[in-house]
Design a protein around this motif. Structure first.
Motif, PDB file in Angstrom:
ATOM      1  N   GLU A 254       0.960  -1.252   0.000  1.00 19.54           N
ATOM      2  CA  GLU A 254       0.024   0.053   0.032  1.00 19.54           C
ATOM      3  C   GLU A 254       0.766   1.312  -0.111  1.00 19.54           C
ATOM      4  N   VAL A 255       2.074   1.054   0.365  1.00 14.63           N
ATOM      5  CA  VAL A 255       3.117   2.126   0.406  1.00 14.63           C
ATOM      6  C   VAL A 255       4.284   1.493  -0.129  1.00 14.63           C
ATOM      7  N   ASP A 256       5.207   2.504  -0.308  1.00 15.41           N
ATOM      8  CA  ASP A 256       6.440   1.977  -1.210  1.00 15.41           C
ATOM      9  C   ASP A 256       7.692   2.134  -0.181  1.00 15.41           C
ATOM     10  N   TRP A 257       7.657   3.147   0.606  1.00 12.14           N
ATOM     11  CA  TRP A 257       8.872   3.533   1.250  1.00 12.14           C
ATOM     12  C   TRP A 257       8.872   3.723   2.927  1.00 12.14           C
ATOM     13  N   TRP A 258       9.105   2.995   3.679  1.00 13.75           N
ATOM     14  CA  TRP A 258       9.046   3.676   5.162  1.00 13.75           C
ATOM     15  C   TRP A 258      10.296   4.290   5.453  1.00 13.75           C
ATOM     16  N   GLU A 259      10.099   5.462   6.095  1.00 14.30           N
ATOM     17  CA  GLU A 259      11.384   6.317   6.133  1.00 14.30           C
ATOM     18  C   GLU A 259      12.176   5.569   7.513  1.00 14.30           C
ATOM     19  N   GLN A 260      11.412   5.404   8.518  1.00 15.16           N
ATOM     20  CA  GLN A 260      12.173   4.944   9.794  1.00 15.16           C
ATOM     21  C   GLN A 260      11.363   3.661  10.489  1.00 15.16           C
ATOM     22  N   PRO A 261      11.481   2.711  10.110  1.00 13.89           N
ATOM     23  CA  PRO A 261      10.717   1.494  10.522  1.00 13.89           C
ATOM     24  C   PRO A 261      11.616   1.249  12.061  1.00 13.89           C
ATOM     25  N   ILE A 262      10.521   1.003  13.032  1.00 14.53           N
ATOM     26  CA  ILE A 262      11.200   0.811  14.408  1.00 14.53           C
ATOM     27  C   ILE A 262      11.872  -0.510  14.441  1.00 14.53           C
ATOM     28  N   PHE A 263      12.850  -0.529  15.113  1.00 16.50           N
ATOM     29  CA  PHE A 263      13.803  -1.430  15.434  1.00 16.50           C
ATOM     30  C   PHE A 263      13.036  -2.996  15.626  1.00 16.50           C
ATOM     31  N   ASP A 264      12.128  -3.006  16.357  1.00 16.13           N
ATOM     32  CA  ASP A 264      11.458  -4.372  16.824  1.00 16.13           C
ATOM     33  C   ASP A 264      10.819  -4.815  15.713  1.00 16.13           C
ATOM     34  N   LEU A 265      10.597  -4.065  14.521  1.00 11.38           N
ATOM     35  CA  LEU A 265       9.816  -4.783  13.388  1.00 11.38           C
ATOM     36  C   LEU A 265      10.871  -5.314  12.229  1.00 11.38           C
ATOM     37  N   LEU A 266      12.099  -4.730  12.421  1.00 12.12           N
ATOM     38  CA  LEU A 266      12.976  -5.113  11.370  1.00 12.12           C
ATOM     39  C   LEU A 266      13.071  -6.631  11.091  1.00 12.12           C
ATOM     40  N   PRO A 267      13.094  -7.403  12.086  1.00 14.14           N
ATOM     41  CA  PRO A 267      13.406  -8.856  11.627  1.00 14.14           C
ATOM     42  C   PRO A 267      12.202  -9.348  10.773  1.00 14.14           C
ATOM     43  N   GLN A 268      11.111  -8.852  11.320  1.00 17.62           N
ATOM     44  CA  GLN A 268       9.673  -9.285  10.430  1.00 17.62           C
ATOM     45  C   GLN A 268       9.653  -8.816   9.105  1.00 17.62           C
ATOM     46  N   LEU A 269      10.071  -7.408   8.943  1.00 20.03           N
ATOM     47  CA  LEU A 269      10.330  -7.011   7.575  1.00 20.03           C
ATOM     48  C   LEU A 269      11.407  -7.564   6.683  1.00 20.03           C
ATOM     49  N   ALA A 270      12.270  -8.136   7.388  1.00 16.80           N
ATOM     50  CA  ALA A 270      13.309  -8.757   6.485  1.00 16.80           C
ATOM     51  C   ALA A 270      13.062 -10.218   6.061  1.00 16.80           C
ATOM     52  N   ARG A 271      12.064 -10.640   6.582  1.00 16.67           N
ATOM     53  CA  ARG A 271      11.422 -11.858   6.068  1.00 16.67           C
ATOM     54  C   ARG A 271      10.630 -11.613   4.799  1.00 16.67           C
ATOM     55  N   ASN A 272      10.377 -10.508   4.711  1.00 15.29           N
ATOM     56  CA  ASN A 272       9.449 -10.335   3.459  1.00 15.29           C
ATOM     57  C   ASN A 272      10.481 -10.078   2.120  1.00 15.29           C
ATOM     58  N   ARG A 273      10.400 -10.914   1.182  1.00 14.22           N
ATOM     59  CA  ARG A 273      11.236 -11.212  -0.128  1.00 14.22           C
ATOM     60  C   ARG A 273      10.957  -9.674  -0.958  1.00 14.22           C
ATOM     61  N   ASP A 274       9.734  -9.032  -0.615  1.00 12.01           N
ATOM     62  CA  ASP A 274       9.653  -7.781  -1.579  1.00 12.01           C
ATOM     63  C   ASP A 274      10.157  -6.534  -0.902  1.00 12.01           C
ATOM     64  N   ILE A 275      10.635  -6.659   0.340  1.00 12.10           N
ATOM     65  CA  ILE A 275      11.231  -5.478   1.063  1.00 12.10           C
ATOM     66  C   ILE A 275      12.777  -5.579   1.202  1.00 12.10           C
ATOM     67  N   GLU A 276      13.110  -4.402   0.822  1.00 17.33           N
ATOM     68  CA  GLU A 276      14.763  -4.240   1.133  1.00 17.33           C
ATOM     69  C   GLU A 276      14.890  -3.243   2.366  1.00 17.33           C
ATOM     70  N   ILE A 277      15.871  -3.573   2.946  1.00 15.52           N
ATOM     71  CA  ILE A 277      16.249  -2.682   4.292  1.00 15.52           C
ATOM     72  C   ILE A 277      17.667  -2.127   4.193  1.00 15.52           C
ATOM     73  N   LYS A 278      17.781  -1.012   4.405  1.00 12.97           N
ATOM     74  CA  LYS A 278      19.009  -0.262   4.172  1.00 12.97           C
ATOM     75  C   LYS A 278      19.429   0.625   5.171  1.00 12.97           C
ATOM     76  N   ASN A 279      20.747   0.728   5.410  1.00 14.96           N
ATOM     77  CA  ASN A 279      21.182   1.624   6.148  1.00 14.96           C
ATOM     78  C   ASN A 279      21.552   2.852   5.480  1.00 14.96           C
ATOM     79  N   ILE A 280      20.718   3.973   5.598  1.00 17.60           N
ATOM     80  CA  ILE A 280      20.938   5.242   4.713  1.00 17.60           C
ATOM     81  C   ILE A 280      21.395   6.301   5.682  1.00 17.60           C
ATOM     82  N   ASP A 281      22.055   5.985   6.727  1.00 24.49           N
ATOM     83  CA  ASP A 281      22.481   6.997   7.873  1.00 24.49           C
ATOM     84  C   ASP A 281      24.065   6.769   8.284  1.00 24.49           C
TER      85      ASP A 281
END
Length: 528
Positions: A254-281
């Motif tokens: 429903e959205v393309d980009w979440w600027e600052q996902p909370i850290f607790d949810l990163l493992p769950q998001l990482a399991r989604n093959r359609d989502i990229e997690i990157k350090n842009i900081d």
């Protein structure tokens, strides 16, 4: 029971997403629309009036700058085509690139740039330093303006090209002539996107459309510098303060980009093959608790030092981040990992509660109430607030936490009344590393009283040292002055650093071209 609650939560999330996607449908179905969840609501649109990053990010969409910082911390020309400096360093003349337009179709002129810089210097920390050297502004011709100085200011280009809050964005002269203390309401700029003001619904969305007449530079993009080539037709900010709903919105496309996902949810998001997690900081961000220096109890430096002694950064970092992959302690007043960072004075932030209690007992603290203002819609700041509330209670202080939204925090932190009369005692925030790398950029270290960043400390000694740093002839001399500044900061405790972290971002894999930068930029980003 847990299964039922999960189903209800999922149903609520889907309902909320449906609500968020409804009512926006003004974009043409053929348009390429980038849907983005910012880290907070957009409560205002004047990037000169606030240091709030969400307003800065809005500013980079809408406005352009004379100069800009690239990924090597070099300042590059952006709107400026060429510039000269007189032999005595007292006159700087800037000529703009030809053919640039504002969103209302009017050409960008030197007079617009001069008025914009004049207004910015009234509010920004670095700009205020420049203002002290300025004698006058002069319009030479349509594309050229000059800044005449009373004293040389060698850091002119560094000031005009600063990366982060508050950025010297260029506005039309008619808007830039607005009193610097009065927030503007017209977001006409000359940047790569046009703000669609009639579709801005604070608390729900903000909309930007590609500005067809924008003239990007020819160089490759690098942080805020280089060619700002827009590859989508429209950017829609969706305000989703609930992290579970934001996560579901990203997971379901429903959205393309979440600027600052909370850290607790990163493992769950990482399991989604359609989502990229990157350090842009790449430099990291520094969290802090800011004191109000105008009113008791934090008008007393001994009380501030007691709190500084009590702060255990590990407690904050565990609560906010939790994963050591993304955080580290940092007790330097300058961003750790950068040339001016040091260990001078750090014994004053030992995280020793017993010593802190002894310091507080000797400070003269009279049980005055400490009001912490906390934005529940920014998890990083709200979690810091909760840790501080608990810490100050254990320290023996009289504490009240006021939980509200970020827009209300921004409004209340501007209030200079006593805490019980609508003011405040402490708020939390974080700064991206580039904002705190040296005394010229470092707003929280200013001691210029009423003109300082909220908290308004007055410290003539630190201002003297800041001027000494600006005049230091070599990098080695700058490092020595920076050590003196840090020693003074540990004496006066203008704020307390609570740790350093690196904030990842998350986007769907049909998105490309996201720039690695401390600021989320929207040019160069494409969507399949």
């Amino acid at each position: 029971m847990k299964t039922t609650l999960k189903r209800l939560a999922a149903a609520s999330a889907i309902a909320l997403i449906a609500g968020l996607t409804g009512g926006v449908g003004t974009a043409d179905a053929q348009q390429k629309v980038l849907r983005f969840i910012p880290h907070s609501n957009l409560p205002a649109i004047d990037p000169v009036a606030t240091t709030g990053y969400v307003v800065r990010n809005h500013g980079y969409l809408v406005y352009d700058t004379l100069f800009a910082t690239d990924e090597n911390f070099k300042i590059q020309p952006q709107m400026v085509d060429k510039w000269t400096t007189s032999a005595d360093g007292l006159r700087w003349e800037f000529t703009l690139r030809d053919g640039m337009k504002f969103h209302d179709g009017t050409p960008v002129k030197g007079a617009d740039a001069a008025a914009s810089i004049r207004r910015w210097t009234a509010r920004d920390s670095f700009g205020q330093t420049l203002a002290a050297s300025v004698d006058s502004y002069e319009t030479v011709n349509d594309l050229t303006f000059a800044i005449k100085l009373k004293t040389p200011f060698p850091l002119m280009i560094d000031a005009l090209g600063k990366l982060s809050s508050q950025v010297p964005f260029i506005m039309p002269e008619r808007i830039a002539n607005t009193d610097p203390a009065t927030p503007i309401t017209d977001a006409t700029g000359s940047g790569p996107f046009r703000f669609v003001r009639d579709q801005w619904v604070p608390g729900q969305r903000a909309v930007y459309e590609r500005f067809a007449d924008y003239k990007p530079r020819s160089e490759a993009p690098s942080w805020a510098a280089g060619g700002k080539v827009v590859k989508v037709d429209r950017v829609e900010w969706r305000i989703i303060p609930d992290a579970a709903v934001a996560s579901a919105a990203l997971s379901q496309g429903e959205v393309d980009w979440w600027e600052q996902p909370i850290f607790d949810l990163l493992p769950q998001l990482a399991r989604n093959r359609d989502i990229e997690i990157k350090n842009i900081d790449p430099v990291g961000s520094i969290m802090m608790a800011r004191f109000n220096h105008l009113h008791p109890p934090f008008d007393n430096p001994a009380v501030r030092r007691a709190v500084m002694m009590a702060v255990n950064q590990e407690e904050y970092l565990q609560a906010v981040v939790g994963n050591k992959e993304y955080y580290k302690a940092c007790k330097s007043f300058f961003s750790c990992g950068t040339p001016l960072a040091s260990d001078v004075g750090i014994e004053g932030a030992a995280g020793n509660l017993d010593r802190a209690k002894a310091l507080l007992a000797a400070s003269g603290y009279k049980n005055e109430k400490v009001i912490i203002i906390s934005p529940t819609d920014i998890p990083t700041n709200h979690t810091q607030s909760l840790v501080t509330e608990d810490l100050l209670k254990r320290l023996g202080m009289n504490v009240e936490l006021v939980a509200t939204d970020w827009g209300s925090v921004l409004a209340r932190r501007a209030n200079r009344n006593a805490p019980e009369q609508g003011g405040w005692s402490i708020f939390h925030t974080w700064w991206v590393g580039p904002d705190l790398v040296n005394p010229a950029l470092h707003a929280p270290l200013r001691g210029n009283g009423a003109a300082a960043w909220p908290g308004w400390p007055t410290d003539t000694r630190i201002e003297e040292l800041r001027n000494a740093w600006l005049a230091a002839p070599t990098p080695a001399a700058q490092i020595e002055v920076a050590k003196q500044i840090q020693a003074r900061a540990y004496e006066q405790a203008p704020y307390v650093t609570t740790g350093m972290f690196q904030q990842p971002t998350a986007y769907r894999k049909n998105i490309s071209g996201v720039l690695i930068s401390p600021v989320p930029f929207f040019w160069n980003v494409d969507k399949r």
